[in-house]
Scaffold this motif. Structure first.
Motif: not given
Length: 207
Positions: A127-131, A157-170, A199-207
């Motif tokens: 579980i990755a939490l972004i500050p 670091p999120l650069a180049g990760t599948v986590i960042a991809s899931a977050v960006k694409q939501q 990887a599944v993004p944890l979305v709250l509203g639009h974040q």
């Protein structure tokens, strides 16, 4: 060979090197493919102790029988899938109830980890939490898929990760073959012996 056939096929004179003709008594074999749409999932095999034994009527009967076996097997599969889905929904409801009773982030993470591996049967859960107000790194909490126990906690670091991809694409990102992925974290998982990840993004509203 038999899986390439789309209709009933009779072997009039047995080739003794063939597995279906391995019986000492077999002199003719009727092989009927069991198909779902255009996909052959198996064969129905009947053998006889005389050459040229099976008639066109036998072919029709065995073709019908093969179709009935396929329908029965599909019904069993659908039933099992329905039961599995029902169990997952029960676990999701239990997890939601348990999460509502938590008072800290750590408690919430432990509850989620404990249930996730039971729902998706994963070998490891992260579980990755972004500050707030930053997107360069994440706090990643890794849990054992067997027990849900915390294995590691680190800043990644999120650069180049599948986590960042899931977050960006939501949206969910499924990596079926880790060794073919160029994501940094996927290569790390592959080196650790894992074969796939999601990887599944944890979305709250639009974040």
């Amino acid at each position: 060979f038999f899986f390439k056939q789309k209709t009933a096929y009779e072997i009039y004179q047995c080739d003794w090197s063939s597995d279906v003709c391995s019986s000492d008594l077999a002199r003719a074999v009727l092989v009927v493919p069991m198909t779902i749409v255009d996909h052959v999932i198996g064969v129905l095999v009947a053998s006889a102790d005389r050459p040229n034994y099976f008639s066109p009527a036998d072919e029709r009967i065995f073709t019908t029988l093969a179709a009935q076996i396929v329908v029965a097997s599909q019904n069993i599969r659908l039933l099992r899938n329905s039961e599995k889905q029902a169990r997952r929904l029960i676990l999701l409801n239990e997890m939601a109830t348990s999460l509502n009773m938590t008072a800290t982030i750590d408690q919430a993470l432990n509850v989620a980890a404990r249930y996730i591996h039971r729902i998706v049967h994963s070998a490891r859960t992260g579980i990755a939490l972004i500050p707030p107000k930053q997107s360069a790194w994440a706090n990643v909490h890794t849990f054992s898929g067997e027990t849900g126990a915390l294995e590691a906690q680190e800043q990644v670091p999120l650069a180049g990760t599948v986590i960042a991809s899931a977050v960006k694409q939501q949206t969910l990102v499924n990596i079926p073959f880790l060794r073919k992925s160029d994501y940094v974290d996927c290569r790390k998982l592959a080196r650790a012996g894992f074969l796939s990840t999601m990887a599944v993004p944890l979305v709250l509203g639009h974040q």
